[in-house]
Design an enzyme around this catalytic site. Structure first.
Site, PDB file in Angstrom:
ATOM      1  N   GLU A   1      -9.849  -1.201   6.163  1.00 42.97           N
ATOM      2  CA  GLU A   1      -8.441  -1.503   6.728  1.00 42.97           C
ATOM      3  C   GLU A   1      -8.767  -1.948   8.065  1.00 42.97           C
ATOM      4  O   GLU A   1      -7.560  -2.737   8.629  1.00 42.97           O
ATOM      5  CB  GLU A   1      -7.711  -0.145   6.865  1.00 42.97           C
ATOM      6  CG  GLU A   1      -6.252  -0.277   7.150  1.00 42.97           C
ATOM      7  CD  GLU A   1      -5.323   0.735   6.771  1.00 42.97           C
ATOM      8  OE1 GLU A   1      -5.962   1.944   6.002  1.00 42.97           O
ATOM      9  OE2 GLU A   1      -4.200   0.912   7.016  1.00 42.97           O
TER      10      GLU A   1
ATOM     11  N   GLU B   1      -4.846   9.326  17.924  1.00 51.40           N
ATOM     12  CA  GLU B   1      -5.357  10.734  18.135  1.00 51.40           C
ATOM     13  C   GLU B   1      -6.301  10.934  17.003  1.00 51.40           C
ATOM     14  O   GLU B   1      -7.106  11.784  17.403  1.00 51.40           O
ATOM     15  CB  GLU B   1      -4.107  11.627  18.038  1.00 51.40           C
ATOM     16  CG  GLU B   1      -3.005  11.647  19.307  1.00 51.40           C
ATOM     17  CD  GLU B   1      -2.124  10.443  19.177  1.00 51.40           C
ATOM     18  OE1 GLU B   1      -2.035   9.847  18.165  1.00 51.40           O
ATOM     19  OE2 GLU B   1      -1.554  10.086  20.325  1.00 51.40           O
TER      20      GLU B   1
ATOM     21  N   GLN C   1       0.857  -1.281  -0.103  1.00 55.75           N
ATOM     22  CA  GLN C   1       0.072  -0.157   0.064  1.00 55.75           C
ATOM     23  C   GLN C   1       0.916   1.633   0.080  1.00 55.75           C
ATOM     24  O   GLN C   1       1.491   1.564   0.886  1.00 55.75           O
ATOM     25  CB  GLN C   1      -0.743   0.160   1.249  1.00 55.75           C
ATOM     26  CG  GLN C   1      -1.750   1.119   1.545  1.00 55.75           C
ATOM     27  CD  GLN C   1      -2.476   1.273   2.824  1.00 55.75           C
ATOM     28  OE1 GLN C   1      -1.807   0.684   3.683  1.00 55.75           O
ATOM     29  NE2 GLN C   1      -3.497   2.097   2.764  1.00 55.75           N
ATOM     30  N   GLY C   2       0.849   2.087  -0.981  1.00 56.69           N
ATOM     31  CA  GLY C   2       1.517   3.035  -1.222  1.00 56.69           C
ATOM     32  C   GLY C   2       0.653   4.537  -1.122  1.00 56.69           C
ATOM     33  O   GLY C   2       0.299   5.003  -2.048  1.00 56.69           O
ATOM     34  N   TYR C   3       0.297   4.882   0.414  1.00 56.83           N
ATOM     35  CA  TYR C   3      -0.336   6.010   0.680  1.00 56.83           C
ATOM     36  C   TYR C   3       0.374   6.988   1.231  1.00 56.83           C
ATOM     37  O   TYR C   3       0.505   8.180   0.647  1.00 56.83           O
ATOM     38  CB  TYR C   3      -1.799   5.669   1.502  1.00 56.83           C
ATOM     39  CG  TYR C   3      -2.977   4.930   0.946  1.00 56.83           C
ATOM     40  CD1 TYR C   3      -2.896   4.567  -0.133  1.00 56.83           C
ATOM     41  CD2 TYR C   3      -4.119   5.100   2.092  1.00 56.83           C
ATOM     42  CE1 TYR C   3      -4.309   4.098  -0.600  1.00 56.83           C
ATOM     43  CE2 TYR C   3      -5.201   4.771   1.420  1.00 56.83           C
ATOM     44  CZ  TYR C   3      -5.309   4.197   0.217  1.00 56.83           C
ATOM     45  OH  TYR C   3      -6.782   3.591  -0.210  1.00 56.83           O
ATOM     46  N   SER C   4       0.953   6.513   2.523  1.00 54.27           N
ATOM     47  CA  SER C   4       2.085   7.670   3.204  1.00 54.27           C
ATOM     48  C   SER C   4       3.017   8.079   2.578  1.00 54.27           C
ATOM     49  O   SER C   4       3.785   7.365   1.769  1.00 54.27           O
ATOM     50  CB  SER C   4       2.293   6.907   4.655  1.00 54.27           C
ATOM     51  OG  SER C   4       0.907   6.520   5.189  1.00 54.27           O
TER      52      SER C   4
END
Ligand SMILES: Cc1cc2nc3c(=O)[nH]c(=O)nc-3n(C[C@H](O)[C@H](O)[C@H](O)COP(=O)(O)OP(=O)(O)OC[C@H]3O[C@@H](n4cnc5c(N)ncnc54)[C@H](O)[C@@H]3O)c2cc1C
Length: 409
Positions: free
Chosen positions: A246, A396, A128-131
Site C-alpha cells: 500500500e 499514530e 478497496q473495501g477494508y474499513s
C-alpha cells in the site's frame, strides 16, 4: 550506501526521460499539476495508464510473466522518480499496486488469467473495501457478515471511506465468515463485482467539497465462492500481504517538486515587507526547512532501497517514511495556502482537476478564475492533505509500530 547511479542506471534514466518527453502530453502534465490530492482526474489517470501499458510499463513491479518489468530496485526507483519529476498523473493504486499482488500470490490460475490482463488495460478497476464504521485502525474488528449458502457467500454490512467506489467495477472486501477465538481468524478475502444486486454506493462529501470517498452498503449480496481469494477464514493472511504494497514510491522527489514550485510561486507574490514573499525571512526559513526535509526523505528512501537490494531487513522504515512524508506534505500544502494569500480563500474547483465530482458547486458561466492556477488549487490541496496522516495506517499507528520494533515497547 552508494548514491551514484551506475552508467547502466543513467542510461535507463535517459530512456525513461525520452519516453516521458515523447508521451506525457501537455494535457496530462496539466492534470498532474492541477490534481487536488493523491487521486488525480480519473480520465487523465486512465489515459496515462493506457500509454504506459502500450510501452509495457503500467505495472513494472509485477512478475514479468504477467506483464511486469525485469528491473532492479534502483530502476524501479528511477522510474518512479522521473515520472514524478515530470508531473505525470498518478495511477490508481488499488488495482495495479495492491490487489494484483495478492492475486499473483494467492489467486487460482483462473483468477489470475481473468483479472491480471484486465487490470492492466483498465477494463477491471478495483476499489478497496477494508474499513468499516467500527473498524479502521483496528481492522480485525470488522463485522461485515458473509453467510455460507451452497456455492455462494451472502454478504451483508457496510464499508466506509471506499475511495473511487463510484468509478470502480470491482471491490475487494474483507468479510467475516466465522467468529473464532482470535478476531484475525474467520475473515475471508472476496472479490465482488460492483453491479451485483444489493450493493448501494453513497458518496461522502469531504471538507474539500470533493466526493472521492464513499460508504458502500451490502444487503444480502451473493458472491460466488470462486471469487474468494486465498482460503475461506484465512483472509487476514491475504490482507496483511496486500498492505505491504500500500505504501512506497518516490515520495521525496514528489515533495521536492512541490517545494520547488512553491518557491517559484512565492517569488511572484508580495510578502509582508513589500518585496517578494520568497525574500521574507520567516517564510523563506520555513520553506528551506521543508526543502531540506524533502532531501532527507529521499536519502532515507535510497537507504531503505539499498538495504532491501542487499537482502537486509529495512526494519520499520516504511513507517518512518510514511510519517515523514505525510507530515512534510502537510507542511508544504499549508505553506502553499499561506502563499496564495486572499486568493487561496476563494473556493473555485472549476479551476482544478479533482479526483472526483465536487458537491453543491456551480462554476461561473464565464469560467472566471480569481488568481492563478496554483492559487486556485491551494485550498483543496490543503484540505485533502489533512487525510495523509490518517489513511494507509494512521501516523499514530505507525509510531506504535516504530516503538515496538526499535524500542521494544
Ligand atoms: C482520504 C481517505 C481515503 C481512504 N480510502 C480508503 C479505501 O479506499 N478503502 C478503505 O478500506 N479504507 C480507506 N480509508 C480508511 C482509512 O484506512 C482509515 O481512516 C484508517 O485506517 C483509520 O481508521 P478510522 O478512520 O476508523 O479511525 P480510528 O481507527 O477510529 O482512529 C481515530 C484516531 O485514533 C487514533 N488511534 C486509533 N488506534 C490507536 C492506537 N492503538 N494507538 C494510538 N492511536 C490510535 C488514530 O490514529 C486516529 O487518530 C481512507 C481514509 C481516508 C481519510
Amino acid at each position: 550506501m552508494d548514491l551514484d547511479w551506475s552508467p547502466a542506471d543513467l542510461a535507463f534514466r535517459d530512456e525513461v526521460r525520452r519516453f516521458l518527453d515523447e508521451n506525457l502530453t501537455p494535457e496530462l502534465r496539466r492534470a498532474g499539476r492541477l490534481s487536488t490530492s493523491v487521486y488525480p482526474d480519473h480520465e487523465a489517470s486512465m489515459e496515462w495508464q493506457h500509454i504506459l501499458h502500450a510501452r509495457g510499463w503500467a505495472a513494472p513491479a509485477w512478475p514479468v510473466e504477467y506483464g511486469g518489468c525485469d528491473w532492479s530496485l534502483i530502476q524501479h526507483y528511477i522510474f518512479d522518480r522521473e515520472t514524478t519529476l515530470a508531473g505525470a498523473p498518478a495511477l490508481s493504486p488499488m488495482g495495479i499496486r495492491m490487489v494484483a499482488h495478492a492475486i499473483v500470490a494467492f489467486g487460482t490460475e483462473e483468477q489470475k488469467a481473468y483479472f491480471l490482463p484486465r487490470i492492466l488495460t483498465g477494463e477491471v478497476f478495483f476499489c478497496q473495501g477494508y474499513s468499516e464504521p467500527e473498524a479502521g485502525s483496528d481492522l480485525a474488528s470488522l463485522t461485515m457478515a458473509a453467510v455460507d449458502d451452497g456455492d455462494d457467500l451472502v454478504c451483508t454490512g457496510s464499508k466506509i471511506w471506499t475511495t473511487h467506489a463510484t468509478e470502480a467495477n470491482w471491490i475487494f472486501c474483507l468479510v467475516r465468515t466465522s467468529k473464532l477465538e482470535r478476531k484475525q481468524q474467520g475473515i475471508t478475502f472476496v472479490l465482488i463485482p460492483m453491479d451485483t444486486p444489493g450493493i448501494e454506493v453513497r458518496p461522502l462529501v469531504m471538507t474539500s467539497g470533493e466526493q472521492v470517498q464513499n460508504q458502500v452498503f451490502f444487503d444480502q449480496v451473493r458472491v460466488p465462492k470462486k471469487n474468494v481469494l486465498g482460503r475461506v477464514d484465512d483472509g487476514w493472511t491475504v490482507a496483511k500481504y496486500l498492505l505491504n504494497f500500500e505504501r512506497g514510491g518516490a515520495l521525496g522527489p514528489m515533495l521536492q517538486v512541490l517545494a520547488e514550485s512553491l518557491a517559484a510561486q512565492a517569488n511572484t507574490q508580495t510578502g509582508p515587507n513589500g518585496g517578494a514573499l520568497l525574500d521574507d525571512p520567516a517564510f523563506a526559513a520555513r520553506l528551506a526547512d521543508a526543502r531540506i526535509r524533502a532531501d532527507v526523505l529521499e536519502i532515507l528512501e535510497y537507504r531503505t532501497m539499498a538495504a532491501i537490494s542487499h537482502g537486509k531487513n529495512p526494519g520499520p522504515a516504511a513507517s518512518t517514511l510514511k510519517i515523514l512524508g505525510t507530515e512534510l506534505s502537510q507542511q508544504l500544502t499549508e505553506l502553499a495556502l499561506e502563499a496564495a494569500g486572499p486568493r487561496g480563500r476563494v473556493y473555485q474547483p472549476h479551476a482544478t482537476m479533482p479526483g472526483g465530482p465536487v458537491a453543491d458547486f456551480t462554476a461561473p458561466e464565464d469560467g472566471y478564475v480569481s488568481g492563478e492556477e496554483w492559487q486556485a488549487v491551494a485550498p483543496q490541496r490543503y484540505f485533502n492533505d489533512r487525510a495523509g496522516s490518517i489513511y494507509a495506517g494512521s501516523n499514530e499507528i505507525q509510531r506504535n509500530i516504530i516503538a515496538k520494533a526499535t524500542l521494544g515497547l
